[in-house]
Write a protein that holds these residues in place. Sequence first.
Motif, mmCIF file in Angstrom:
data_model
loop_
_atom_site.group_PDB
_atom_site.id
_atom_site.type_symbol
_atom_site.label_atom_id
_atom_site.label_comp_id
_atom_site.label_asym_id
_atom_site.label_seq_id
_atom_site.Cartn_x
_atom_site.Cartn_y
_atom_site.Cartn_z
ATOM 1 N N ASN A 1 0.822 -1.210 0.000
ATOM 2 C CA ASN A 1 0.000 0.000 0.000
ATOM 3 C C ASN A 1 0.856 1.259 0.000
ATOM 4 O O ASN A 1 0.548 2.229 -0.685
ATOM 5 N N THR A 2 1.939 1.244 0.759
ATOM 6 C CA THR A 2 2.821 2.412 0.816
ATOM 7 C C THR A 2 3.442 2.676 -0.552
ATOM 8 O O THR A 2 3.436 3.814 -1.032
ATOM 9 N N TYR A 3 3.976 1.631 -1.192
ATOM 10 C CA TYR A 3 4.559 1.813 -2.525
ATOM 11 C C TYR A 3 3.493 2.168 -3.560
ATOM 12 O O TYR A 3 3.742 2.957 -4.469
ATOM 13 N N ASN B 1 5.323 12.159 -12.971
ATOM 14 C CA ASN B 1 6.659 11.576 -12.903
ATOM 15 C C ASN B 1 6.527 10.079 -13.219
ATOM 16 O O ASN B 1 6.563 9.238 -12.328
ATOM 17 N N VAL B 2 6.352 9.776 -14.501
ATOM 18 C CA VAL B 2 6.029 8.416 -14.922
ATOM 19 C C VAL B 2 7.126 7.427 -14.552
ATOM 20 O O VAL B 2 6.855 6.316 -14.107
ATOM 21 N N SER B 3 8.369 7.823 -14.711
ATOM 22 C CA SER B 3 9.479 6.916 -14.414
ATOM 23 C C SER B 3 9.505 6.540 -12.927
ATOM 24 O O SER B 3 9.654 5.371 -12.574
ATOM 25 N N SER B 4 9.353 7.529 -12.065
ATOM 26 C CA SER B 4 9.319 7.255 -10.618
ATOM 27 C C SER B 4 8.083 6.446 -10.262
ATOM 28 O O SER B 4 8.138 5.539 -9.425
ATOM 29 N N SER B 5 6.960 6.776 -10.882
ATOM 30 C CA SER B 5 5.728 6.039 -10.649
ATOM 31 C C SER B 5 5.923 4.568 -11.002
ATOM 32 O O SER B 5 5.525 3.676 -10.250
ATOM 33 N N PHE B 6 6.555 4.316 -12.134
ATOM 34 C CA PHE B 6 6.831 2.943 -12.571
ATOM 35 C C PHE B 6 7.647 2.192 -11.520
ATOM 36 O O PHE B 6 7.333 1.047 -11.184
ATOM 37 N N GLN B 7 8.687 2.828 -10.992
ATOM 38 C CA GLN B 7 9.547 2.171 -10.000
ATOM 39 C C GLN B 7 8.757 1.775 -8.749
ATOM 40 O O GLN B 7 8.916 0.667 -8.232
ATOM 41 N N TYR B 8 7.924 2.684 -8.273
ATOM 42 C CA TYR B 8 7.130 2.382 -7.078
ATOM 43 C C TYR B 8 6.090 1.287 -7.352
ATOM 44 O O TYR B 8 5.882 0.404 -6.527
ATOM 45 N N PHE B 9 5.453 1.342 -8.518
ATOM 46 C CA PHE B 9 4.457 0.323 -8.848
ATOM 47 C C PHE B 9 5.108 -1.046 -9.031
ATOM 48 O O PHE B 9 4.514 -2.068 -8.696
ATOM 49 N N LYS B 10 6.318 -1.087 -9.561
ATOM 50 C CA LYS B 10 7.030 -2.372 -9.681
ATOM 51 C C LYS B 10 7.311 -2.953 -8.299
ATOM 52 O O LYS B 10 7.159 -4.161 -8.081
ATOM 53 N N LYS B 11 7.725 -2.094 -7.350
ATOM 54 C CA LYS B 11 7.959 -2.573 -5.983
ATOM 55 C C LYS B 11 6.663 -3.092 -5.369
ATOM 56 O O LYS B 11 6.655 -4.150 -4.729
ATOM 57 N N ASP C 1 4.070 -4.262 -6.927
ATOM 58 C CA ASP C 1 3.690 -5.497 -7.613
ATOM 59 C C ASP C 1 4.531 -6.680 -7.139
ATOM 60 O O ASP C 1 4.011 -7.772 -6.964
ATOM 61 N N SER C 2 5.807 -6.456 -6.902
ATOM 62 C CA SER C 2 6.650 -7.562 -6.424
ATOM 63 C C SER C 2 6.216 -8.008 -5.033
ATOM 64 O O SER C 2 6.278 -9.192 -4.705
ATOM 65 N N ILE C 3 5.730 -7.074 -4.224
ATOM 66 C CA ILE C 3 5.238 -7.425 -2.896
ATOM 67 C C ILE C 3 3.935 -8.212 -3.012
ATOM 68 O O ILE C 3 3.720 -9.184 -2.283
ATOM 69 N N VAL C 4 3.075 -7.808 -3.939
ATOM 70 C CA VAL C 4 1.840 -8.560 -4.182
ATOM 71 C C VAL C 4 2.193 -9.991 -4.568
ATOM 72 O O VAL C 4 1.567 -10.950 -4.094
ATOM 73 N N ARG D 1 -5.331 -3.943 -9.212
ATOM 74 C CA ARG D 1 -5.787 -3.775 -10.596
ATOM 75 C C ARG D 1 -5.209 -2.490 -11.208
ATOM 76 O O ARG D 1 -4.761 -2.478 -12.332
ATOM 77 N N PHE D 2 -5.229 -1.399 -10.426
ATOM 78 C CA PHE D 2 -4.669 -0.139 -10.912
ATOM 79 C C PHE D 2 -3.183 -0.298 -11.221
ATOM 80 O O PHE D 2 -2.700 0.167 -12.258
ATOM 81 N N ILE D 3 -2.471 -0.959 -10.314
ATOM 82 C CA ILE D 3 -1.035 -1.179 -10.504
ATOM 83 C C ILE D 3 -0.796 -1.979 -11.777
ATOM 84 O O ILE D 3 0.048 -1.608 -12.609
#
Length: 190
Positions: A126-128, A140-150, A152-155, A166-168
């Motif tokens: 949730n934090t990421y 900031n799409v690049s930073s957004s991508f990095q956080y969403f990847k983190k 997703d890996s936790i999921v 689903r949004f991620i």
Amino acid sequence: NNKHIFYLNQEIGKLKLFWGDVNDAIYIFKSQLNILSKKNDFGIKSELSALYNLANAYIIAKKQDSSSYYNRIGLKISIRENSEYYPYFLSQSGEVLFHLGKYNRAKDSLLKSLKVYNNKDYSFENTYNLLGQIEFNLNNVSSSFQYFKKADSIVDIFKDYTPETRFIHNFLRDYYLKNGDTKNFEIYDA
């Protein structure tokens, strides 16, 4: 046994919140705080848990002022009495700020919470996710991508799928498609 009933009601409140019965959950968590205010022989952790759950229920009810009120109380008590709850309230504070559109302050609280978490079993998804959404809203799409990847890996690790998952996944799918990465695009195009 009053303690068993108290803890069972807490779990019932969490289940009601999970299944979308926010008003009943709020009623339960407020009742718990009322019980604790009269005679708190349950301990400080019970009070912090009730405050956290109530603030969380108000976030879901889209009542950020009420959430912020109970979250501030939890922050003060957790700093004074029990530092193990402090990062949870700090993260929740970031979530409230996010919903109020105060993205820079929200990001600051969320990043601070990541630095002070000491619970290795806690899912930071949730934090990421919130950090990714903040960066997305700030373009900031690049930073957004990095956080969403983190996130997703936790999921993937915890197998804890939430509505936010689903949004991620949609973001990651669109990101890979836009960048011509068909291999990764196919992972999220299901």
